[in-house]
Design an enzyme around this catalytic site. Sequence first.
Site, mmCIF file in Angstrom:
data_model
loop_
_atom_site.group_PDB
_atom_site.id
_atom_site.type_symbol
_atom_site.label_atom_id
_atom_site.label_comp_id
_atom_site.label_asym_id
_atom_site.label_seq_id
_atom_site.Cartn_x
_atom_site.Cartn_y
_atom_site.Cartn_z
ATOM 1 N N HIS A 134 0.842 -1.221 0.000
ATOM 2 C CA HIS A 134 0.000 0.000 0.000
ATOM 3 C C HIS A 134 0.867 1.257 0.000
ATOM 4 O O HIS A 134 0.499 2.281 -0.538
ATOM 5 C CB HIS A 134 -0.868 0.055 1.260
ATOM 6 N N HIS A 141 2.585 9.083 1.106
ATOM 7 C CA HIS A 141 1.480 9.042 0.135
ATOM 8 C C HIS A 141 1.885 9.956 -1.018
ATOM 9 O O HIS A 141 2.468 11.022 -0.777
ATOM 10 C CB HIS A 141 0.190 9.571 0.772
ATOM 11 N N HIS A 176 3.886 10.722 6.695
ATOM 12 C CA HIS A 176 3.203 10.515 7.981
ATOM 13 C C HIS A 176 4.122 9.786 8.942
ATOM 14 O O HIS A 176 4.737 8.779 8.565
ATOM 15 C CB HIS A 176 1.927 9.692 7.780
ATOM 16 N N GLU A 229 -2.491 13.824 1.063
ATOM 17 C CA GLU A 229 -3.827 13.424 1.568
ATOM 18 C C GLU A 229 -4.587 14.660 2.045
ATOM 19 O O GLU A 229 -5.715 14.904 1.609
ATOM 20 C CB GLU A 229 -3.675 12.399 2.694
ATOM 21 N N THR A 281 -6.170 6.912 7.610
ATOM 22 C CA THR A 281 -6.671 7.193 6.264
ATOM 23 C C THR A 281 -6.681 5.946 5.389
ATOM 24 O O THR A 281 -6.967 6.007 4.195
ATOM 25 C CB THR A 281 -5.810 8.265 5.563
ATOM 26 N N HIS A 303 5.588 6.551 6.830
ATOM 27 C CA HIS A 303 5.265 6.107 5.468
ATOM 28 C C HIS A 303 4.876 7.324 4.659
ATOM 29 O O HIS A 303 4.734 8.430 5.204
ATOM 30 C CB HIS A 303 4.112 5.074 5.487
#
Length: 263
Positions: free
Chosen positions: A66, A93, A117, A104, A198, A91
């Site tokens: 992911h 995004h 994050h 996000e 999220t 991690h």
Amino acid sequence: GSKWSYIGPDGEKAWPKKYPFCGGVFQSPIDFHKDILQYDSNLLPLEFIGYNVPSTDQFTLINNGHSVKMYLSPTMYIRNLPFEYTASQLHLHWGNRNKSEGSEHTVSGKHFAAELHIVHYNSEKYPDITAAMDKSDGLAVLAILLEIGPFNPSYEKIFRHFRNVKYKDQMVQVPGFNVRELLPDRLDEYYRYEGSLTTPPCYPSVLWTVFRHPVKISQEQLLALETAMYCTESDDPEPLEMVDNFRNVQEFHERLVFISFRE
Ligand SMILES: NS(=O)(=O)c1c(F)c(F)c(S(=O)(=O)CCO)c(N[C@H]2CCCc3ccccc32)c1F
Ligand SMILES: [Zn+2]
């Protein structure tokens, strides 16, 4: 394994079927726009303890299908929140090479290029993140908005390992470094609200701190992030690029976001 994705039949619109909290209250991310912001003079700068990890220590960087996540050392924690929160993992995004708008959280409807994050859990009340992650005071996540600028040598300490975690379940050791270098200079200016994970299971268990000032990484670093990894395993006949791994902003009605700065 967790059967959810950011695209197709298992995409975010389908999450609530298997993960009911994803259709519930206090969902993240959200858009920060002026009519939901309220200045709060009690919001103090966060204090980071043990963030300067010696290079003799190592962080494990893993592609979990992911995102790309890096486990942090339990000696890292933050103070000046309602409780002491111990670091668990960080991690990212991001978007894709044709549309570098993968943050996000958004500000006045605007996406940033990517978002880091750093996930912490309430180590004063819970023994570990598994016990904490579904409790309303369980988690604190720091969010750093990323935008294009000069080459960033601190982010490179993680990014240079991406070629070794191209496929799901691959992992590599990263020498310790001062994780504080990944944060913006102004730790005193941030957005604060109560929200959720999220990703599934979307527990409404996160105290969010989103720093006001973005951090810059170079165009080349961003392209590496957007093109390096796959959601699939190395032997998968149909490889799926790991791109656009951000959730869309959620409805945020009758609630306020507190800001530590006067705009
Ligand atoms: N955006 S976000 O809400 O911060 C966020 C993610 F986006 C994200 F992908 C992850 S994940 O990589 O673990 C894959 C999905 O669980 C997490 N994990 C958290 C919450 C779930 C369980 C768990 C267990 C140990 C450590 C961290 C976590 C996550 F919190
Ligand atoms: Zn995240």
